[in-house]
Design a protein around this motif. Structure first.
Motif, short mmCIF file in Angstrom:
data_model
loop_
_atom_site.label_atom_id
_atom_site.label_comp_id
_atom_site.label_asym_id
_atom_site.label_seq_id
_atom_site.Cartn_x
_atom_site.Cartn_y
_atom_site.Cartn_z
N ILE A 89 0.84 -1.20 0.00
CA ILE A 89 0.00 0.00 0.00
C ILE A 89 0.88 1.24 0.00
CG2 ILE A 89 -1.64 1.35 1.37
CD1 ILE A 89 -2.76 -1.39 2.32
N GLY A 90 1.93 1.22 0.82
CA GLY A 90 2.86 2.34 0.84
C GLY A 90 3.51 2.55 -0.51
N PHE A 95 4.31 10.67 -0.50
CA PHE A 95 4.07 11.66 0.56
C PHE A 95 3.15 12.77 0.06
CE2 PHE A 95 8.02 9.67 2.05
CZ PHE A 95 7.64 9.38 3.35
N GLN A 96 3.26 13.10 -1.22
CA GLN A 96 2.38 14.12 -1.77
C GLN A 96 0.93 13.65 -1.76
OE1 GLN A 96 3.28 15.18 -5.79
NE2 GLN A 96 1.69 16.73 -5.95
N ARG A 97 0.71 12.40 -2.18
CA ARG A 97 -0.65 11.87 -2.21
C ARG A 97 -1.19 11.72 -0.79
NH1 ARG A 97 -2.61 6.06 -4.71
NH2 ARG A 97 -4.85 6.45 -4.54
N LEU A 98 -0.33 11.34 0.14
CA LEU A 98 -0.74 11.21 1.53
C LEU A 98 -1.18 12.57 2.08
CD1 LEU A 98 -0.82 8.66 3.24
CD2 LEU A 98 1.35 9.33 4.27
N TRP A 99 -0.45 13.61 1.71
CA TRP A 99 -0.82 14.95 2.16
C TRP A 99 -2.16 15.37 1.56
CZ3 TRP A 99 0.09 18.26 5.81
CH2 TRP A 99 -0.26 19.60 5.65
N GLN A 100 -2.40 14.99 0.32
CA GLN A 100 -3.67 15.31 -0.31
C GLN A 100 -4.83 14.59 0.37
OE1 GLN A 100 -2.90 14.14 -4.35
NE2 GLN A 100 -1.87 16.06 -4.89
N MET A 101 -4.55 13.45 1.01
CA MET A 101 -5.59 12.67 1.68
C MET A 101 -5.73 13.02 3.16
SD MET A 101 -4.71 8.93 0.08
CE MET A 101 -5.85 8.16 1.21
N ARG A 102 -5.08 14.07 3.62
CA ARG A 102 -5.05 14.36 5.05
C ARG A 102 -6.45 14.58 5.63
NH1 ARG A 102 -3.56 18.71 2.15
NH2 ARG A 102 -4.43 20.78 2.66
N LYS A 103 -7.36 15.13 4.84
CA LYS A 103 -8.72 15.35 5.34
C LYS A 103 -9.39 14.02 5.67
CE LYS A 103 -13.29 16.89 3.84
NZ LYS A 103 -14.08 17.48 2.73
N GLY A 160 -12.14 3.72 -3.29
CA GLY A 160 -10.87 3.20 -2.79
C GLY A 160 -10.11 4.22 -1.97
N ARG A 161 -10.13 5.50 -2.41
CA ARG A 161 -9.43 6.54 -1.66
C ARG A 161 -10.09 6.79 -0.32
NH1 ARG A 161 -9.28 8.88 -6.80
NH2 ARG A 161 -10.91 10.38 -6.27
N ALA A 162 -11.42 6.79 -0.29
CA ALA A 162 -12.12 6.98 0.99
C ALA A 162 -11.81 5.84 1.95
CB ALA A 162 -13.63 7.06 0.74
N ALA A 163 -11.81 4.61 1.43
CA ALA A 163 -11.49 3.45 2.27
C ALA A 163 -10.05 3.52 2.76
CB ALA A 163 -11.73 2.16 1.49
N LEU A 164 -9.13 3.87 1.87
CA LEU A 164 -7.73 3.93 2.23
C LEU A 164 -7.48 4.95 3.33
CD1 LEU A 164 -4.75 3.19 1.79
CD2 LEU A 164 -4.68 4.87 -0.07
N GLY A 165 -8.09 6.12 3.23
CA GLY A 165 -7.89 7.15 4.23
C GLY A 165 -8.34 6.72 5.62
N THR A 166 -9.53 6.15 5.72
CA THR A 166 -10.02 5.72 7.03
C THR A 166 -9.22 4.55 7.58
OG1 THR A 166 -11.67 4.31 5.93
CG2 THR A 166 -12.36 6.52 6.54
N LEU A 167 -8.81 3.64 6.71
CA LEU A 167 -8.03 2.48 7.16
C LEU A 167 -6.64 2.88 7.63
CD1 LEU A 167 -9.10 -0.05 4.39
CD2 LEU A 167 -9.69 -0.18 6.82
N LEU A 265 6.30 3.79 1.67
CA LEU A 265 6.27 5.19 1.27
C LEU A 265 7.65 5.66 0.80
CD1 LEU A 265 3.98 6.69 4.05
CD2 LEU A 265 3.52 6.77 1.61
N LEU A 266 8.68 5.24 1.52
CA LEU A 266 10.03 5.65 1.16
C LEU A 266 10.45 5.09 -0.20
CD1 LEU A 266 11.75 5.28 4.64
CD2 LEU A 266 11.47 7.41 3.36
#
Length: 594
Positions: A89-90, A95-103, A160-167, A265-266
Motif C-alpha cells: 500500500i505504501g 508523501f504528496q498523495r498522503l498529504w492530499q488525503m489528510r482530510k 478506494g481513496r475513501a477506504a484507504l484514508g479511514t483504514l 512510502l520511502l
C-alpha cells in the motif's frame, strides 16, 4: 536413521503442504467461477483447521498430513502477510498523495472509528454490558479490515481513496487504542499514561529516523541491486527493508505494520517502486492467504451452531452500525451518495486487528475468555462476508445514485499516455517527438544508470523490467494510447509483442525491427506496426540523394511515403502467409538494401 516407511513429516513440512495445497486448489478453482479467493481460503481454513478435519487427526493419523491442529504456528506467517500488504500500500502512495488525503485520514478517519465504536458500545450497553466492556468491544469491532478491503478496492477510485484514508487512520490508532484499553483495565496489566507517552515519543523518533535514513540510503541500495540484474538480490533488498522497518517500529511499541507502511512510502519515492511491487506480489498473496486460513481455523463450528442466532444477530448489528456511520460521515463530508454508500458497506466488516484488540481486552480483564471467543467468531464471519459486502455495495450504489458510476473510473494520471519501452537513443528520439507535439508519454528502462541519466536530461522515465509478465500492467498499459518497443533485442521484442497482444487485443503496438524478416515475424506476433531499421535507412538515403539532385521536397516526401506504404504492405503480407517465407524475406532484403 528412520526408514522411508517410518518417515513422519515435521509440523512445519506438514503445514507447508497444507498451505501450498490450499493455494493450488483455491486460487484456480475460485478464479474459474470468478469468485474472490478470499472466501476460498477462509473455507479451506475451516475445513483443515482444529475444528474441522483436524479434530479427527488423533483417530485418523493420515489426516495429520492434510490438516493443521495448531493455528498458532501460522501466526507469524499471517502477520507477515499483513505487513507485506501494508508495505505494498505504501508503494502505491507517495508523501504528496498522503498529504492530499489528510482530510480523509485525520478528519473522517477519527469520526468513523469513534462514531462507529460509540454506536456499537451504546447497543451493547442496552444489552446489559458494563461501560468499560462495551467501550472495549465497540472500539475493537469498529476497526475495518485493511487486508481484505484494500485487496478488493481500487485505491485510484473515490471509493478506494475513501477506504484507504479511514483504514490508514485505524492502523495508526491501533497502539493508542490498546493503551486506552490498558488504562481502563481491571487488573495488574493496566497501563498508565507515562507508558503511552514514552511509546509515542519513541515511535515518533523512530519514524523520523526511518524517513531520514531511508531517503538517503534506499535509492543507493536499490540502484546497486538493479545494476546486478539479479531479481534474487532485488527481492532480498526489498524484504530486508520491510522487515527491518517493521522490527524497529515493533521494538518501540508501535505496530509493525506502521513500519511496513513507512518503508513502502520511502521506496515509492524512488525509481524502483514498480519493480519492487512486482517482485513481492507473489509473496504477499501467499502470506495473505495464510492469514485467511488462520481466520477460517478460528471458527469453531460447534459453537457457531449452538449460538447461531446470537452470532447472526451480532454480525448484523456490527455491519449495520458501521455501514450507517461510515456512509453518513462520508456523505456529510462531500462525497457523492453512491460513493458514500459503497464505501460505507465495504468498510462494514470487522478487521484482522479486531482480534488483536480483543486479546488485549482479555489480558486487562475487560472481557472474559468466553465473550472473546464469541466476538472472535463474529469477527471471522464478518471477514468472510467482506467480498459479498463489496458486491452488495456496488449494486446498491448504482441503485442509489446512477450518476455516481462516473466516479468509479480510476484517476487519469496514466490515461492515454504512450509507453516507450527502452530509454536508449531510439526511445529518447521518440520521446522528444511526442513531447514536441504535446503528447503524454512515459519511458521504461531496466538500466538504473540509464534511468538516472535520462531523468537528468528532462525525460519522463521510470525504472522497470518490461519483460516481466505484469510489469506493463502496473504502468497502465490497459489505459495507454500505444506501446512502442524500441529495444535492439529481436527475440525479446517479439516475445513482448506476443504477450501484449494476448493481454490487450485493442492496444496499438509499434515495434522496432532489425530487418524486413524480423518485421514480418513481429506482425505475426501481433504488432500493429513494425519498422525495419534497414528499410528506414534506405528511404532516408533515397530522400537525401533526390533532394541533392534537385528534385523538389514535396514530390520526394510523397514518393518516400508511397514506397514506405508499399514495403509495409509486402511485409504484412509476408507476416500473414506461411508459403515460401525465406524466398520472400530474401526478396525484401534485396529491395531494401538489407
Amino acid at each position: 536413521m528412520a526408514s522411508p516407511t517410518e518417515f513422519v513429516p515435521t509440523s512445519s513440512l506438514g503445514d507447508a503442504l497444507v498451505i501450498l495445497g490450499a493455494a493450488g486448489i483455491v486460487i484456480p478453482l475460485f478464479a474459474r467461477f470468478r469468485i474472490t479467493p478470499v472466501v476460498g481460503f477462509i473455507l479451506a481454513g475451516v475445513l483443515v483447521g482444529p475444528f474441522g478435519l483436524g479434530s479427527m487427526a488423533a483417530q485418523q493419523p493420515w489426516l495429520s498430513y492434510i490438516t493443521i491442529s495448531d493455528p498458532g504456528r501460522l501466526a507469524p506467517f499471517a502477520e507477515f502477510g499483513i505487513i507485506l500488504l501494508l508495505f505494498s500500500i505504501g508503494l502505491e502512495l507517495s508523501f504528496q498523495r498522503l498529504w492530499q488525503m489528510r482530510k480523509t485520514i485525520f478528519r473522517i478517519g477519527p469520526m468513523e472509528l469513534f462514531g462507529g465504536g460509540a454506536l456499537i458500545a451504546l447497543v451493547l450497553l442496552m444489552l446489559g454490558n458494563t461501560l468499560p466492556t462495551a467501550l472495549a468491544l465497540g472500539l475493537a469491532l469498529a476497526l475495518s479490515s485493511t487486508a481484505l478491503v484494500l485487496r478488493i478496492a481500487d485505491t485510484r477510485t473515490p471509493v478506494g481513496r475513501a477506504a484507504l484514508g479511514t483504514l490508514l487512520f485505524e492502523d495508526i490508532a491501533l497502539v493508542p487504542i490498546i493503551f486506552l484499553l490498558g488504562a481502563m483495565g481491571r487488573g495488574d496489566q493496566a497501563a498508565d499514561l507515562g507508558d503511552f507517552l514514552r511509546t509515542l515519543g519513541m515511535g515518533t523518533l523512530v519514524i523520523v529516523a526511518l524517513l531520514g535514513i531511508g531517503r538517503f540510503a534506499l535509492p543507493r541500495l536499490f540502484a546497486q541491486a538493479a545494476r546486478t540484474k539479479s531479481p534474487e538480490l532485488f527481492l532480498a533488498a526489498s524484504l530486508l527493508v520491510v522487515i527491518v522497518a517493521a522490527l524497529v517500529t515493533g521494538a518501540v511499541g508501535l505496530s509493525p505494520i506502521v513500519g511496513a507502511l513507512v518503508a513502502g512510502l520511502l521506496i515509492a519515492e524512488t525509481d524502483f517502486h514498480t519493480e519492487v511491487e512486482e517482485i513481492i506480489e507473489p509473496f504477499k498473496g501467499l502470506a495473505l492467504g495464510v492469514f485467511l486460513l488462520t481466520v477460517g481455523m478460528s471458527l469453531d463450528l460447534g459453537v457457531v451452531w449452538e449460538r447461531l442466532w446470537e452470532i447472526l444477530l451480532a454480525v448484523t448489528l456490527v455491519l449495520s452500525a458501521k455501514a450507517l456511520v461510515t456512509g453518513a460521515l462520508l456523505r456529510l463530508n462531500g462525497y457523492r451518495t453512491a460513493t458514500a454508500t459503497e464505501a460505507g458497506i465495504l468498510l462494514a466488516s470487522p478487521s484482522e486487528t479486531t482480534l488483536i484488540v480483543l486479546a488485549s481486552a482479555v489480558t486487562v480483564n475487560l472481557i472474559n475468555a468466553e465473550a472473546a471467543q464469541f466476538w472472535q467468531i463474529v469477527t471471522a464471519l464478518g471477514l468472510t462476508v467482506t467480498p459479498l459486502l463489496a458486491i452488495l455495495g456496488r449494486w446498491l450504489a448504482r441503485r442509489v445514485d446512477r450518476a455516481g458510476a462516473v466516479e468509479s473510473h480510476p484517476e487519469d494520471s496514466a490515461l492515454h499516455r504512450t509507453l516507450i519501452i527502452g530509454g536508449g537513443r531510439v526511445g529518447k528520439l521518440v520521446a522528444e517527438m511526442l513531447r514536441t507535439h504535446d503528447k503524454p508519454y512515459l519511458m521504461i528502462d531496466a538500466n538504473a544508470d540509464q534511468v538516472r541519466e535520462s531523468r537528468q536530461e528532462g525525460f519522463r522515465i521510470a525504472y522497470g523490467d518490461a519483460a516481466r509478465s505484469n510489469a506493463l500492467a502496473r504502468f497502465g498499459a490497459d489505459q495507454a494510447s500505444a506501446v512502442i518497443l524500441t529495444m535492439d533485442q529481436p527475440v525479446a521484442v517479439q516475445r513482448m509483442v506476443r504477450q501484449l497482444r494476448r493481454a490487450y487485443p485493442e492496444l496499438p503496438i509499434i515495434a522496432r525491427a532489425r530487418d524486413a524478416s524480423h518485421a514480418a515475424a513481429l506482425y505475426r506476433a501481433g504488432a500493429s506496426h513494425a519498422v525495419p531499421e534497414t528499410l528506414e535507412a534506405s528511404l532516408q538515403l533515397s530522400e537525401a540523394v533526390l533532394v541533392d539532385l534537385g528534385v523538389p521536397m514535396g514530390p520526394v516526401i510523397a514518393s518516400i511515403h508511397e514506397k514506405r506504404d508499399e514495403f509495409r504492405a509486402q511485409i504484412m503480407e509476408e507476416g500473414e502467409l506461411d508459403e515460401k517465407p525465406q524466398l520472400k524475406s530474401s526478396s525484401l532484403r534485396e529491395q531494401t538494401g538489407g
